[in-house]
Design a protein around this motif. Sequence first.
Motif, PDB file in Angstrom:
ATOM      1  N   GLN A  34      46.141 -61.084  52.822  1.00 53.44           N
ATOM      2  CA  GLN A  34      47.125 -61.548  51.789  1.00 53.44           C
ATOM      3  C   GLN A  34      47.926 -62.657  52.274  1.00 53.44           C
ATOM      4  N   ASP A  35      48.446 -62.459  53.306  1.00 54.59           N
ATOM      5  CA  ASP A  35      49.454 -63.362  53.932  1.00 54.59           C
ATOM      6  C   ASP A  35      48.574 -64.763  53.907  1.00 54.59           C
ATOM      7  N   ALA A  36      47.400 -64.695  54.440  1.00 55.26           N
ATOM      8  CA  ALA A  36      46.764 -65.988  54.676  1.00 55.26           C
ATOM      9  C   ALA A  36      46.356 -66.907  53.432  1.00 55.26           C
ATOM     10  N   PHE A  37      46.085 -66.083  52.266  1.00 55.63           N
ATOM     11  CA  PHE A  37      45.986 -66.536  50.929  1.00 55.63           C
ATOM     12  C   PHE A  37      47.355 -67.174  50.426  1.00 55.63           C
ATOM     13  N   GLU A  38      48.494 -66.480  50.659  1.00 54.20           N
ATOM     14  CA  GLU A  38      49.706 -67.015  50.190  1.00 54.20           C
ATOM     15  C   GLU A  38      50.310 -68.408  50.857  1.00 54.20           C
ATOM     16  N   ALA A  39      49.555 -68.289  52.340  1.00 48.62           N
ATOM     17  CA  ALA A  39      50.137 -69.427  53.174  1.00 48.62           C
ATOM     18  C   ALA A  39      49.361 -70.848  52.644  1.00 48.62           C
ATOM     19  N   THR A  40      48.241 -70.627  51.887  1.00 44.80           N
ATOM     20  CA  THR A  40      47.656 -71.888  50.996  1.00 44.80           C
ATOM     21  C   THR A  40      48.309 -72.364  49.937  1.00 44.80           C
ATOM     22  N   LEU A  41      49.193 -71.836  49.278  1.00 50.11           N
ATOM     23  CA  LEU A  41      49.940 -72.162  48.154  1.00 50.11           C
ATOM     24  C   LEU A  41      51.153 -72.597  48.313  1.00 50.11           C
ATOM     25  N   GLN A  42      51.472 -73.423  47.549  1.00 52.49           N
ATOM     26  CA  GLN A  42      52.790 -74.137  47.432  1.00 52.49           C
ATOM     27  C   GLN A  42      53.925 -73.318  47.293  1.00 52.49           C
ATOM     28  N   VAL A  43      55.026 -73.501  47.814  1.00 47.10           N
ATOM     29  CA  VAL A  43      56.187 -72.522  47.462  1.00 47.10           C
ATOM     30  C   VAL A  43      56.463 -72.341  46.055  1.00 47.10           C
ATOM     31  N   GLN A  44      56.383 -73.372  45.274  1.00 44.54           N
ATOM     32  CA  GLN A  44      56.638 -73.331  43.813  1.00 44.54           C
ATOM     33  C   GLN A  44      55.423 -72.509  43.088  1.00 44.54           C
ATOM     34  N   ALA A  45      54.414 -72.449  43.626  1.00 43.51           N
ATOM     35  CA  ALA A  45      53.559 -71.820  42.946  1.00 43.51           C
ATOM     36  C   ALA A  45      52.981 -70.156  43.308  1.00 43.51           C
ATOM     37  N   ARG A  46      53.930 -69.613  43.961  1.00 40.09           N
ATOM     38  CA  ARG A  46      53.978 -68.248  44.456  1.00 40.09           C
ATOM     39  C   ARG A  46      54.647 -67.431  43.460  1.00 40.09           C
ATOM     40  N   TYR A  47      53.880 -66.946  42.588  1.00 45.94           N
ATOM     41  CA  TYR A  47      54.272 -65.790  41.808  1.00 45.94           C
ATOM     42  C   TYR A  47      53.880 -64.415  42.109  1.00 45.94           C
ATOM     43  N   ALA A  48      54.342 -63.324  41.451  1.00 41.78           N
ATOM     44  CA  ALA A  48      53.993 -61.911  41.840  1.00 41.78           C
ATOM     45  C   ALA A  48      54.076 -61.131  40.470  1.00 41.78           C
ATOM     46  N   ASP A  49      53.421 -59.924  40.361  1.00 44.25           N
ATOM     47  CA  ASP A  49      53.297 -59.312  39.230  1.00 44.25           C
ATOM     48  C   ASP A  49      54.572 -58.165  39.477  1.00 44.25           C
ATOM     49  N   GLU A  50      55.608 -58.552  38.519  1.00 45.50           N
ATOM     50  CA  GLU A  50      57.145 -58.086  38.871  1.00 45.50           C
ATOM     51  C   GLU A  50      56.655 -56.456  38.574  1.00 45.50           C
ATOM     52  N   ASP A  51      56.105 -55.979  37.814  1.00 47.73           N
ATOM     53  CA  ASP A  51      55.889 -54.282  37.531  1.00 47.73           C
ATOM     54  C   ASP A  51      55.349 -53.796  38.803  1.00 47.73           C
ATOM     55  N   LEU A  52      54.407 -54.334  39.519  1.00 49.80           N
ATOM     56  CA  LEU A  52      54.021 -53.706  40.855  1.00 49.80           C
ATOM     57  C   LEU A  52      55.049 -54.036  41.898  1.00 49.80           C
ATOM     58  N   LEU A  53      55.724 -55.237  41.619  1.00 48.73           N
ATOM     59  CA  LEU A  53      56.765 -55.254  42.754  1.00 48.73           C
ATOM     60  C   LEU A  53      57.905 -54.208  42.756  1.00 48.73           C
ATOM     61  N   ASN A  54      58.190 -53.778  41.390  1.00 55.40           N
ATOM     62  CA  ASN A  54      59.432 -52.911  40.938  1.00 55.40           C
ATOM     63  C   ASN A  54      58.853 -51.444  41.638  1.00 55.40           C
ATOM     64  N   VAL A  55      57.766 -51.307  41.825  1.00 57.07           N
ATOM     65  CA  VAL A  55      57.282 -49.783  42.425  1.00 57.07           C
ATOM     66  C   VAL A  55      57.023 -49.704  43.694  1.00 57.07           C
ATOM     67  N   GLY A  56      57.156 -51.280  44.451  1.00 56.14           N
ATOM     68  CA  GLY A  56      56.978 -50.956  46.044  1.00 56.14           C
ATOM     69  C   GLY A  56      55.761 -51.736  46.300  1.00 56.14           C
ATOM     70  N   PHE A  57      54.859 -52.269  45.517  1.00 58.08           N
ATOM     71  CA  PHE A  57      53.666 -52.968  46.032  1.00 58.08           C
ATOM     72  C   PHE A  57      53.669 -54.439  45.915  1.00 58.08           C
ATOM     73  N   ASN A  58      54.008 -54.904  47.229  1.00 55.93           N
ATOM     74  CA  ASN A  58      54.012 -56.508  47.343  1.00 55.93           C
ATOM     75  C   ASN A  58      52.689 -57.189  46.966  1.00 55.93           C
ATOM     76  N   ASN A  59      52.808 -58.168  46.324  1.00 53.70           N
ATOM     77  CA  ASN A  59      51.630 -58.935  45.765  1.00 53.70           C
ATOM     78  C   ASN A  59      51.793 -60.315  45.540  1.00 53.70           C
ATOM     79  N   ILE A  60      50.770 -61.166  45.180  1.00 51.87           N
ATOM     80  CA  ILE A  60      50.632 -62.770  45.027  1.00 51.87           C
ATOM     81  C   ILE A  60      49.778 -62.745  43.800  1.00 51.87           C
ATOM     82  N   LEU A  61      50.236 -63.551  42.766  1.00 53.85           N
ATOM     83  CA  LEU A  61      49.215 -63.557  41.719  1.00 53.85           C
ATOM     84  C   LEU A  61      48.281 -64.553  41.911  1.00 53.85           C
TER      85      LEU A  61
END
Length: 323
Positions: free
Chosen positions: A218-245
């Motif tokens: 997951q970290d490796a995929f996130e590293a390929t994205l521009q900072v401004q293009a890194r979004y997450a599913d807020e519903d999953l974040l709110n219950v404790g699941f770190n994610n990248i869209l």
Amino acid sequence: MADLNLNELQAATDYYIEQEQPVDIFFRSNVLIYKLMSQNKTFPGGQKIQVNLEYDMTHAGPYGPTSEMPISKKEILNAAFFEYAAYYSTLTLDMEDQLLNAGEPEIVDLLRSKLQNAEKSIRKAMAEDIYKDSATALNESNDPNARPFTGLGDLFNDTADFAYGEITPNQMAEWAPNKVTDSYTMGFTFMQFLRRQASVDNGNEGKPDLYVTTQKLQDAFEATLQVQARYADEDLLNVGFNNILFHGAPIVDDDKCSAGYVYGLNTGFLDILTHSKRNFTRPEWKSPIRQPDTATANIRWAGNLVCRNRKAHVLANSVSEPS
């Protein structure tokens, strides 16, 4: 019991469970369990869970004034059958618990600790088994009568004669799993490729809506994205699941996911069905006849992970980080 009789113990247990909202307690262990169980889909019973499949199209097409329309019967429906899985956790308060924790407040605190441990125990067992095949989970349970999940290991078993849901790919070619065994490097291009492998139609509903992998990938995929293009599913974040869209679908890490694995899952074709009479049952305390100073109870769940279209999901099992 010395300081708290069974009725009082039951009342304290019920109060604790009601206050702690058991839906969240039991589900927040694994993102797939959370996504599917929070829909609270139940079935009433029966020896097996039947899942109806629509695997082909009937005769259709253009026609003209003298055309002869085919009238032969074409098989388009089938059904998969899954045995129900079952999980439990047990709580016990014995004489030492009562004597060493004198007084009702101390026993209630002890009860709360044991309930929390039981919740964690059942979550851990379910979160681990959902990735395995049922034969491995059964062997590791050391209980020949156990019924573990028909897990992702079964869903992606690519042995030609393996019966998943009592159907083999030899019997129905459309029931073959999507499994990518070639080696790939994690990145945006690879994820685009993986998404195409599980495409069952052109809309977003026909593509994976949940990707599960390891934290490193997951970290490796996130590293390929521009900072401004890194979004997450807020519903999953709110219950404790770190994610990248990725294309609107969350990529979530799970420490129980095998190294090098990336799952692409379409939850529109995947369910956890729960038996209506075994939906995380409330503990009911009892004392064995010959052990009046001991009280035991358990929490039980029954159901299974079921699939309606194996081609809607994909697993890549040899993915590495960029060098």
